[in-house]
Scaffold this active site. Structure first.
Site, PDB file in Angstrom:
ATOM      1  N   MET A  30       1.131  -1.136   0.103  1.00 50.36           N
ATOM      2  CA  MET A  30       0.020   0.244   0.115  1.00 50.36           C
ATOM      3  C   MET A  30       0.798   0.750  -0.336  1.00 50.36           C
ATOM      4  SD  MET A  30      -3.622  -1.094   2.214  1.00 50.36           S
ATOM      5  CE  MET A  30      -2.507  -0.835   3.465  1.00 50.36           C
ATOM      6  N   ALA A  32       4.088   3.889   0.696  1.00 44.70           N
ATOM      7  CA  ALA A  32       4.839   4.856   2.414  1.00 44.70           C
ATOM      8  C   ALA A  32       5.945   4.314   2.577  1.00 44.70           C
ATOM      9  CB  ALA A  32       3.507   4.749   2.907  1.00 44.70           C
ATOM     10  N   HIS A  37       8.985  -3.593   3.915  1.00 45.11           N
ATOM     11  CA  HIS A  37       8.496  -3.595   2.133  1.00 45.11           C
ATOM     12  C   HIS A  37      10.367  -3.936   0.997  1.00 45.11           C
ATOM     13  CE1 HIS A  37       5.406  -0.947   3.780  1.00 45.11           C
ATOM     14  NE2 HIS A  37       4.576  -1.652   3.043  1.00 45.11           N
TER      15      HIS A  37
HETATM   16  P1  AMP Z   1       1.463  -2.662   3.631  1.00 40.13           P
HETATM   17  O1  AMP Z   1       1.584  -1.491   2.477  1.00 40.13           O
HETATM   18  O2  AMP Z   1       1.286  -2.344   5.050  1.00 40.13           O
HETATM   19  O3  AMP Z   1       0.610  -3.871   2.818  1.00 40.13           O
HETATM   20  O4  AMP Z   1       2.353  -4.215   3.395  1.00 40.13           O
HETATM   21  C1  AMP Z   1       2.985  -4.694   2.250  1.00 40.13           C
HETATM   22  C2  AMP Z   1       3.315  -6.173   2.495  1.00 40.13           C
HETATM   23  O5  AMP Z   1       4.553  -5.724   3.326  1.00 40.13           O
HETATM   24  C3  AMP Z   1       2.959  -6.357   3.357  1.00 40.13           C
HETATM   25  O6  AMP Z   1       2.863  -8.650   3.180  1.00 40.13           O
HETATM   26  C4  AMP Z   1       3.439  -6.842   5.019  1.00 40.13           C
HETATM   27  O7  AMP Z   1       2.880  -7.217   5.853  1.00 40.13           O
HETATM   28  C5  AMP Z   1       4.781  -6.593   4.375  1.00 40.13           C
HETATM   29  N1  AMP Z   1       5.606  -5.602   5.214  1.00 40.13           N
HETATM   30  C6  AMP Z   1       5.068  -4.812   5.784  1.00 40.13           C
HETATM   31  N2  AMP Z   1       5.277  -4.580   7.358  1.00 40.13           N
HETATM   32  C7  AMP Z   1       7.026  -5.465   7.592  1.00 40.13           C
HETATM   33  C8  AMP Z   1       7.522  -5.409   7.998  1.00 40.13           C
HETATM   34  N3  AMP Z   1       8.179  -4.433   9.558  1.00 40.13           N
HETATM   35  N4  AMP Z   1       8.658  -6.325   8.106  1.00 40.13           N
HETATM   36  C9  AMP Z   1       8.298  -7.479   7.022  1.00 40.13           C
HETATM   37  N5  AMP Z   1       7.411  -7.226   6.088  1.00 40.13           N
HETATM   38  C10 AMP Z   1       6.249  -6.392   5.912  1.00 40.13           C
END
Ligand code: AMP
Length: 298
Positions: A30, A32, A37
């Protein structure tokens, strides 16, 4: 790196690599972007010949419209970071591209969606996740898709989805990247006030307290949970939930044995954070207690 915004562009760009038998990896995000990521993108870059990153703040998985409008967005910085890693395609569609007028389909899972985040955020949250991930898989048709252990329940939901619907994609779940004090990286951390940022480290201390209790021989989930709650109280954090569950089914465990997940969610100020740790039960035959590893620092 090519920046794409339509489904037709993604499909036409991937025709040739697919025909040539090149492996395609997808990292849904998503935006940011942070080191969490980026760790998924680096892993995809190592594993796959073509790496696609999607950047889409999916409105249907937000249960709170204020949370959606406040969600941090910085598409230019995201594009720069993804390009630095060597991502081939950044797919950043507009909401209407994904949900055109008349859109009427929802992919909905039972079971693992009904507890924890599903119970607290409501059914629409995982319905939104499952539907958008199904669409992304249909658009990109990746061989492998990468998700973070940070969102442990989401990763389980996606594994279930792929298995139930026979989707031809391998799901890789990558370790949580943390700050030096243990706080899991999250796009939402940017919203924390300095005082709440300092308190937020208490979330990981609480999870570590569960592991320490287990290393010390504790097998009663209520007793281990009480140790974690003490850590949370010290940080003045009132959790939405703090649960010890089976890592496979997410149902509560009666005894800590095998793969147990400790999951936590809490609101700090206006920011809701989640975290988890896989709790390892030391075995006598190994003769050594398995401890939480040192945090992977950003
Ligand atoms: P999001 O942008 O929050 O939807 O996250 C995108 C992907 O990054 C998802 O698969 C999350 O689980 C992963 N993600 C988010 N934060 C972390 C983190 N601190 N360590 C590893 N993967 C992450």
């Amino acid at each position: 790196m090519r920046r794409l915004s339509t489904i037709a562009e993604v499909r036409s760009e991937l025709v040739e690599p697919r025909r040539a038998g090149r492996s395609i990896g997808l990292v849904p995000t998503m935006g940011a972007l942070h080191e969490g990521h980026l760790s998924l993108m680096r892993r995809a870059r190592l594993d796959c010949e073509v790496v696609v990153v999607s950047l889409f703040v999916n409105p249907t998985q937000f249960n709170d419209s204020a949370d959606l409008s406040a969600y941090p967005r910085d598409p230019e910085r995201d594009a720069w970071l993804a390009a630095e890693i060597g991502v081939d395609y950044l797919f950043a569609p507009a909401p209407e591209e994904i949900y055109p007028p008349g859109f009427a389909t929802t992919v909905s899972l039972a079971g693992v969606t009904e507890t924890l985040e599903g119970a607290h955020r409501g059914r629409a949250h995982f319905d939104g996740v499952s539907t958008v991930v199904t669409k992304l898989f249909n658009i990109v048709a990746p061989d492998v898709a990468y998700f973070g252990q940070k969102d442990a329940q989401q990763a389980l939901v996606i594994r279930r989805l792929v298995r139930d619907l026979d989707m031809p994609v391998t799901i890789e779940v990558c370790p949580t990247v943390r700050e030096g004090d243990g706080l899991a990286l999250s796009s939402r951390n940017a919203h924390l006030s300095p005082a709440d940022r300092a308190r937020a480290a208490g979330l990981h201390r609480a999870l570590a307290a569960v592991q320490e209790a287990v290393d010390g021989g504790e097998r009663d989930p209520d007793a281990a949970r009480a140790r974690a709650l003490t850590e949370l109280q010290a940080a003045q954090i009132e959790p939405d939930y703090l649960e010890l569950v089976s890592a496979e089914t997410l149902s509560p465990v009666r005894r800590i044995d095998g793969d147990v997940l400790a999951l936590i969610a809490a609101r700090l100020g206006d920011t809701r954070l989640i975290d988890n740790e896989l709790i390892r039960t030391p075995t006598h035959d190994r003769g050594v207690a398995t401890r939480l590893g040192a945090p992977t620092t950003a």
